[in-house]
Design a protein around this motif. Structure first.
Motif, PDB file in Angstrom:
ATOM      1  N   SER A 150      -1.723 -13.597 -68.938  1.00 26.48           N
ATOM      2  CA  SER A 150      -2.769 -14.017 -69.879  1.00 26.48           C
ATOM      3  C   SER A 150      -3.938 -14.587 -69.087  1.00 26.48           C
ATOM      4  O   SER A 150      -3.761 -15.231 -68.057  1.00 26.48           O
ATOM      5  CB  SER A 150      -2.239 -15.040 -70.892  1.00 26.48           C
ATOM      6  N   LEU A 151      -5.120 -14.304 -69.598  1.00 33.26           N
ATOM      7  CA  LEU A 151      -6.354 -14.731 -68.947  1.00 33.26           C
ATOM      8  C   LEU A 151      -7.204 -15.500 -69.952  1.00 33.26           C
ATOM      9  O   LEU A 151      -7.374 -15.063 -71.092  1.00 33.26           O
ATOM     10  CB  LEU A 151      -7.145 -13.512 -68.451  1.00 33.26           C
ATOM     11  N   ASP A 152      -7.744 -16.618 -69.528  1.00 32.62           N
ATOM     12  CA  ASP A 152      -8.642 -17.410 -70.361  1.00 32.62           C
ATOM     13  C   ASP A 152      -9.943 -16.630 -70.518  1.00 32.62           C
ATOM     14  O   ASP A 152     -10.524 -16.167 -69.532  1.00 32.62           O
ATOM     15  CB  ASP A 152      -8.883 -18.761 -69.681  1.00 32.62           C
ATOM     16  N   THR A 153     -10.393 -16.484 -71.745  1.00 38.51           N
ATOM     17  CA  THR A 153     -11.597 -15.688 -71.985  1.00 38.51           C
ATOM     18  C   THR A 153     -12.836 -16.291 -71.307  1.00 38.51           C
ATOM     19  O   THR A 153     -13.713 -15.552 -70.873  1.00 38.51           O
ATOM     20  CB  THR A 153     -11.859 -15.519 -73.493  1.00 38.51           C
ATOM     21  N   GLU A 154     -12.910 -17.606 -71.221  1.00 35.51           N
ATOM     22  CA  GLU A 154     -14.030 -18.244 -70.526  1.00 35.51           C
ATOM     23  C   GLU A 154     -14.012 -17.888 -69.035  1.00 35.51           C
ATOM     24  O   GLU A 154     -15.052 -17.693 -68.426  1.00 35.51           O
ATOM     25  CB  GLU A 154     -13.982 -19.770 -70.706  1.00 35.51           C
ATOM     26  N   PHE A 155     -12.827 -17.820 -68.488  1.00 31.72           N
ATOM     27  CA  PHE A 155     -12.674 -17.497 -67.073  1.00 31.72           C
ATOM     28  C   PHE A 155     -13.177 -16.082 -66.781  1.00 31.72           C
ATOM     29  O   PHE A 155     -13.721 -15.812 -65.705  1.00 31.72           O
ATOM     30  CB  PHE A 155     -11.197 -17.629 -66.663  1.00 31.72           C
ATOM     31  N   LEU A 156     -13.031 -15.197 -67.723  1.00 30.25           N
ATOM     32  CA  LEU A 156     -13.470 -13.811 -67.532  1.00 30.25           C
ATOM     33  C   LEU A 156     -14.989 -13.689 -67.404  1.00 30.25           C
ATOM     34  O   LEU A 156     -15.488 -12.663 -66.950  1.00 30.25           O
ATOM     35  CB  LEU A 156     -12.967 -12.928 -68.673  1.00 30.25           C
ATOM     36  N   ARG A 157     -15.709 -14.729 -67.747  1.00 30.55           N
ATOM     37  CA  ARG A 157     -17.170 -14.723 -67.605  1.00 30.55           C
ATOM     38  C   ARG A 157     -17.616 -15.066 -66.188  1.00 30.55           C
ATOM     39  O   ARG A 157     -18.791 -14.971 -65.863  1.00 30.55           O
ATOM     40  CB  ARG A 157     -17.785 -15.700 -68.599  1.00 30.55           C
ATOM     41  N   GLU A 158     -16.657 -15.485 -65.376  1.00 34.19           N
ATOM     42  CA  GLU A 158     -16.958 -15.816 -63.975  1.00 34.19           C
ATOM     43  C   GLU A 158     -17.244 -14.533 -63.198  1.00 34.19           C
ATOM     44  O   GLU A 158     -17.052 -13.419 -63.691  1.00 34.19           O
ATOM     45  CB  GLU A 158     -15.766 -16.546 -63.341  1.00 34.19           C
ATOM     46  N   ASP A 159     -17.656 -14.709 -61.955  1.00 37.26           N
ATOM     47  CA  ASP A 159     -17.915 -13.586 -61.057  1.00 37.26           C
ATOM     48  C   ASP A 159     -16.656 -12.727 -60.937  1.00 37.26           C
ATOM     49  O   ASP A 159     -15.541 -13.254 -60.788  1.00 37.26           O
ATOM     50  CB  ASP A 159     -18.322 -14.134 -59.682  1.00 37.26           C
ATOM     51  N   ALA A 160     -16.831 -11.423 -60.989  1.00 35.16           N
ATOM     52  CA  ALA A 160     -15.692 -10.494 -60.970  1.00 35.16           C
ATOM     53  C   ALA A 160     -14.815 -10.672 -59.733  1.00 35.16           C
ATOM     54  O   ALA A 160     -13.584 -10.578 -59.818  1.00 35.16           O
ATOM     55  CB  ALA A 160     -16.184  -9.051 -61.056  1.00 35.16           C
ATOM     56  N   SER A 161     -15.418 -10.953 -58.590  1.00 37.89           N
ATOM     57  CA  SER A 161     -14.611 -11.113 -57.373  1.00 37.89           C
ATOM     58  C   SER A 161     -13.758 -12.375 -57.437  1.00 37.89           C
ATOM     59  O   SER A 161     -12.618 -12.390 -56.961  1.00 37.89           O
ATOM     60  CB  SER A 161     -15.498 -11.120 -56.118  1.00 37.89           C
ATOM     61  N   LEU A 162     -14.265 -13.434 -58.056  1.00 37.16           N
ATOM     62  CA  LEU A 162     -13.484 -14.662 -58.234  1.00 37.16           C
ATOM     63  C   LEU A 162     -12.312 -14.413 -59.179  1.00 37.16           C
ATOM     64  O   LEU A 162     -11.189 -14.844 -58.921  1.00 37.16           O
ATOM     65  CB  LEU A 162     -14.361 -15.792 -58.778  1.00 37.16           C
TER      66      LEU A 162
END
Length: 102
Positions: free
Chosen positions: A53-65
């Motif tokens: 599972s991934l936090d949707t807010e986290f998915l807005r971060e830089d793709a490499s991060l």
């Protein structure tokens, strides 16, 4: 040849213990998180990944991060599953020795 019979019984006992250990590992769940809980995954003791599972807010971060954090969680989960597997298998095979091989 009495030793061969004893060796066969010992091998059968170990085989049973290994089968039980594998079943236990399949049922064991190991939870891993990374990125402050932004990435969560569950793996079993056999090394099979059960959920991610991934936090949707986290998915807005830089793709490499995001990719680096997910990869870190996967590596951590795989390492913990390997440790659990090795510990259980070591216990299941404890005391078994085959003359000439060990």
């Amino acid at each position: 040849m009495a030793g061969v019979g004893k060796l066969i019984k010992q091998a059968q006992k170990m085989q049973t213990q290994i089968a039980q250990a594998q079943a236990a590992l399949g049922a064991q769940k190991i939870d891993v998180s990374a990125g402050g809980g932004a990435v969560k995954l569950t793996v079993n003791g056999a090394g099979e990944f059960l959920s991610l599972s991934l936090d949707t807010e986290f998915l807005r971060e830089d793709a490499s991060l995001v990719a680096e954090t997910i990869l870190g969680a996967v590596r951590d989960g795989a390492a913990k599953a390997k440790e659990a597997n090795e510990a259980v298998m070591r216990k299941a095979t404890q005391g078994f020795s085959m003359p000439g091989l060990m």
